[in-house]
Design a protein around this motif. Structure first.
Motif, PDB file in Angstrom:
ATOM      1  N   ASN A  73       1.015  -1.121   0.139  1.00 12.02           N
ATOM      2  CA  ASN A  73       0.046   0.050   0.122  1.00 12.02           C
ATOM      3  C   ASN A  73       0.949   1.268  -0.103  1.00 12.02           C
ATOM      4  O   ASN A  73       1.643   1.579   0.989  1.00 12.02           O
ATOM      5  CB  ASN A  73      -0.983  -0.138   1.283  1.00 12.02           C
ATOM      6  N   THR A  74       1.148   1.838  -1.053  1.00  4.47           N
ATOM      7  CA  THR A  74       1.992   3.109  -1.431  1.00  4.47           C
ATOM      8  C   THR A  74       1.466   4.277  -0.413  1.00  4.47           C
ATOM      9  O   THR A  74       2.278   4.913   0.166  1.00  4.47           O
ATOM     10  CB  THR A  74       1.878   3.486  -2.929  1.00  4.47           C
ATOM     11  N   HIS A  75       0.223   4.210  -0.020  1.00  8.62           N
ATOM     12  CA  HIS A  75      -0.286   5.502   0.935  1.00  8.62           C
ATOM     13  C   HIS A  75       0.267   5.303   2.444  1.00  8.62           C
ATOM     14  O   HIS A  75       0.724   6.130   2.949  1.00  8.62           O
ATOM     15  CB  HIS A  75      -1.653   5.479   0.775  1.00  8.62           C
ATOM     16  N   LEU A  76       0.153   4.061   2.738  1.00  5.83           N
ATOM     17  CA  LEU A  76       0.459   3.586   4.008  1.00  5.83           C
ATOM     18  C   LEU A  76       1.945   3.223   4.162  1.00  5.83           C
ATOM     19  O   LEU A  76       2.604   3.180   5.434  1.00  5.83           O
ATOM     20  CB  LEU A  76      -0.220   2.423   4.719  1.00  5.83           C
ATOM     21  N   GLU A  77       2.593   3.029   3.046  1.00  2.00           N
ATOM     22  CA  GLU A  77       4.067   2.421   3.010  1.00  2.00           C
ATOM     23  C   GLU A  77       3.983   1.215   3.933  1.00  2.00           C
ATOM     24  O   GLU A  77       5.028   1.055   4.561  1.00  2.00           O
ATOM     25  CB  GLU A  77       4.943   3.281   3.564  1.00  2.00           C
ATOM     26  N   LYS A  78       3.113   0.290   3.725  1.00  3.90           N
ATOM     27  CA  LYS A  78       3.050  -0.915   4.540  1.00  3.90           C
ATOM     28  C   LYS A  78       2.456  -2.107   3.917  1.00  3.90           C
ATOM     29  O   LYS A  78       2.155  -1.953   2.597  1.00  3.90           O
ATOM     30  CB  LYS A  78       2.057  -0.781   5.800  1.00  3.90           C
ATOM     31  N   TYR A  79       2.855  -3.166   4.140  1.00  4.83           N
ATOM     32  CA  TYR A  79       2.221  -4.455   3.208  1.00  4.83           C
ATOM     33  C   TYR A  79       1.273  -5.223   4.058  1.00  4.83           C
ATOM     34  O   TYR A  79       1.158  -5.252   5.265  1.00  4.83           O
ATOM     35  CB  TYR A  79       3.600  -5.110   3.167  1.00  4.83           C
ATOM     36  N   ARG A  80       0.600  -6.052   3.135  1.00  8.72           N
ATOM     37  CA  ARG A  80      -0.043  -7.217   3.795  1.00  8.72           C
ATOM     38  C   ARG A  80      -0.143  -8.493   2.744  1.00  8.72           C
ATOM     39  O   ARG A  80       0.633  -8.177   1.635  1.00  8.72           O
ATOM     40  CB  ARG A  80      -1.954  -6.638   3.713  1.00  8.72           C
ATOM     41  N   LEU A  81      -0.570  -9.461   3.069  1.00  4.45           N
ATOM     42  CA  LEU A  81      -0.318 -10.667   2.608  1.00  4.45           C
ATOM     43  C   LEU A  81      -1.037 -10.628   1.134  1.00  4.45           C
ATOM     44  O   LEU A  81      -2.254 -10.257   1.099  1.00  4.45           O
ATOM     45  CB  LEU A  81      -1.008 -11.886   3.399  1.00  4.45           C
ATOM     46  N   GLY A  82      -0.693 -11.342   0.280  1.00  7.05           N
ATOM     47  CA  GLY A  82      -1.142 -11.088  -1.138  1.00  7.05           C
ATOM     48  C   GLY A  82      -1.703 -12.437  -1.591  1.00  7.05           C
ATOM     49  O   GLY A  82      -1.486 -13.639  -0.782  1.00  7.05           O
ATOM     50  N   PRO A  83      -2.413 -12.711  -2.563  1.00  6.58           N
ATOM     51  CA  PRO A  83      -2.836 -13.793  -3.055  1.00  6.58           C
ATOM     52  C   PRO A  83      -2.001 -15.036  -3.251  1.00  6.58           C
ATOM     53  O   PRO A  83      -2.647 -16.239  -3.019  1.00  6.58           O
ATOM     54  CB  PRO A  83      -3.579 -13.218  -4.483  1.00  6.58           C
ATOM     55  N   GLY A  84      -0.664 -14.772  -3.419  1.00  9.96           N
ATOM     56  CA  GLY A  84       0.072 -15.988  -3.573  1.00  9.96           C
ATOM     57  C   GLY A  84       0.026 -16.695  -2.150  1.00  9.96           C
ATOM     58  O   GLY A  84       0.286 -17.859  -2.305  1.00  9.96           O
ATOM     59  N   VAL A  85       0.057 -16.146  -1.013  1.00 14.15           N
ATOM     60  CA  VAL A  85      -0.124 -16.858   0.277  1.00 14.15           C
ATOM     61  C   VAL A  85      -1.433 -17.663   0.260  1.00 14.15           C
ATOM     62  O   VAL A  85      -1.382 -18.728   0.581  1.00 14.15           O
ATOM     63  CB  VAL A  85       0.084 -15.993   1.332  1.00 14.15           C
ATOM     64  N   LEU A  86      -2.396 -17.103  -0.272  1.00 15.67           N
ATOM     65  CA  LEU A  86      -3.735 -17.643  -0.100  1.00 15.67           C
ATOM     66  C   LEU A  86      -3.844 -19.095  -1.079  1.00 15.67           C
ATOM     67  O   LEU A  86      -4.168 -19.901  -0.799  1.00 15.67           O
ATOM     68  CB  LEU A  86      -4.719 -16.921  -0.522  1.00 15.67           C
ATOM     69  N   ALA A  87      -3.190 -18.753  -2.332  1.00 12.01           N
ATOM     70  CA  ALA A  87      -3.182 -19.508  -3.269  1.00 12.01           C
ATOM     71  C   ALA A  87      -2.650 -20.997  -2.667  1.00 12.01           C
ATOM     72  O   ALA A  87      -2.744 -22.095  -2.822  1.00 12.01           O
ATOM     73  CB  ALA A  87      -2.491 -19.522  -4.633  1.00 12.01           C
TER      74      ALA A  87
END
Length: 273
Positions: A73-87
């Motif tokens: 998230n460029t606004h927060l400059e933070k990360y969250r888990l992406g769809p690759g983990v879910l897959a």
């Protein structure tokens, strides 16, 4: 002040195993750092949680984002888990035939008891629900697949410990003792009681040990002559599930459910017991 790269290697690589890929281990540790209900984490938070130097974290989060395992998230400059983990998670669950076999039995028992009935496996010091079924009553636990419960205080965790070989159990207990430190004697007492309960009843209890308003009964599923150990549980409000009901009603019925699952597993897994 952050640890040096050498310090981090020492943390990740006991004994300097030449076959151990530290970069891969660090990337996986970053993914593990995301807890339930925590959508976004920044590089500083990830560094603090994993003890990995922040410059290394920055490179790892960039790489994991490019591969789809994180989203930035460029606004927060933070990360969250992406769809690759879910897959990956879905592929893991899809390859577990025991879930398909266990689910109808778990759901039938959940409907009959108005309890939360689940199948779980161990991940470090927690049990992770691989399948969970809910009853329809108002006083039930609303936990879902992927929920984590501590091994030391949950019935399902204690049941998993009971299903291990003596050697493997002692190894796990040593690891748990190191993690819990001064709190370990209290947890050890509960585990020892569960071992006695399992010897006497064939199942384990957790009466308001995990949470004050929750009680449960559980038993291990031992597969492939002990190479794989899972567990199933039945839990709900401690107001409904008193000691007598756990021991004389739900426990024996849960043993029947476990036997039904193992009978269906037998053609695929002759070593299930």
């Amino acid at each position: 002040m952050h640890p040096t790269d050498t310090d981090a290697d020492d943390l990740q690589l006991p004994g300097k195993d030449r076959n151990f890929v530290t970069a891969l281990a660090r990337g996986l540790e970053l993914l593990r750092a995301f807890g339930t209900g925590e959508e976004y984490l920044g590089n500083a938070e990830l560094s603090n949680r994993t003890n990995i130097p922040r410059p290394t974290v920055s490179r790892l989060t960039y790489t994991l984002t490019q591969l789809g395992y994180l989203q930035h998230n460029t606004h927060l400059e933070k990360y969250r888990l992406g769809p690759g983990v879910l897959a990956l998670g879905y592929r893991f669950l899809a390859n577990m035939g025991i879930r398909e076999i266990a689910r109808p039995h778990l759901q039938k028992f959940a409907d009959a008891t108005d309890c939360n009935v689940s199948l779980g496996g161990a991940d470090r010091s927690d049990m992770v629900y691989l399948e969970t079924c809910h009853g329809h009553g108002p006083l039930i636990i609303r936990l879902d697949t992927g929920s984590r419960l501590p091994i030391v205080t949950s019935a399902i965790g204690r049941a998993w410990l009971c299903g291990l070989s003596d050697e493997r159990r002692q190894q796990v207990l040593q690891e748990l003792a190191s993690e819990y430190g001064d709190d370990w004697p209290q947890h050890e007492a509960g585990i020892q009681q569960s071992l006695k309960d399992y010897a006497q009843y064939g199942f384990c209890l957790s009466e308001q040990d995990w949470q004050r308003d929750i009680s449960a009964v559980a038993m291990p599923l031992i597969l492939e002559d002990g190479a794989e150990v899972m567990a199933i549980n039945c839990g709900g409000s401690s107001l409904r599930l008193d000691h007598d009901r756990l021991v004389n009603n739900l426990g024996p019925r849960l043993k029947e459910v476990a036997n039904q699952i193992k009978q269906e597993l037998a053609p695929r897994n002759p070593s299930a017991r």
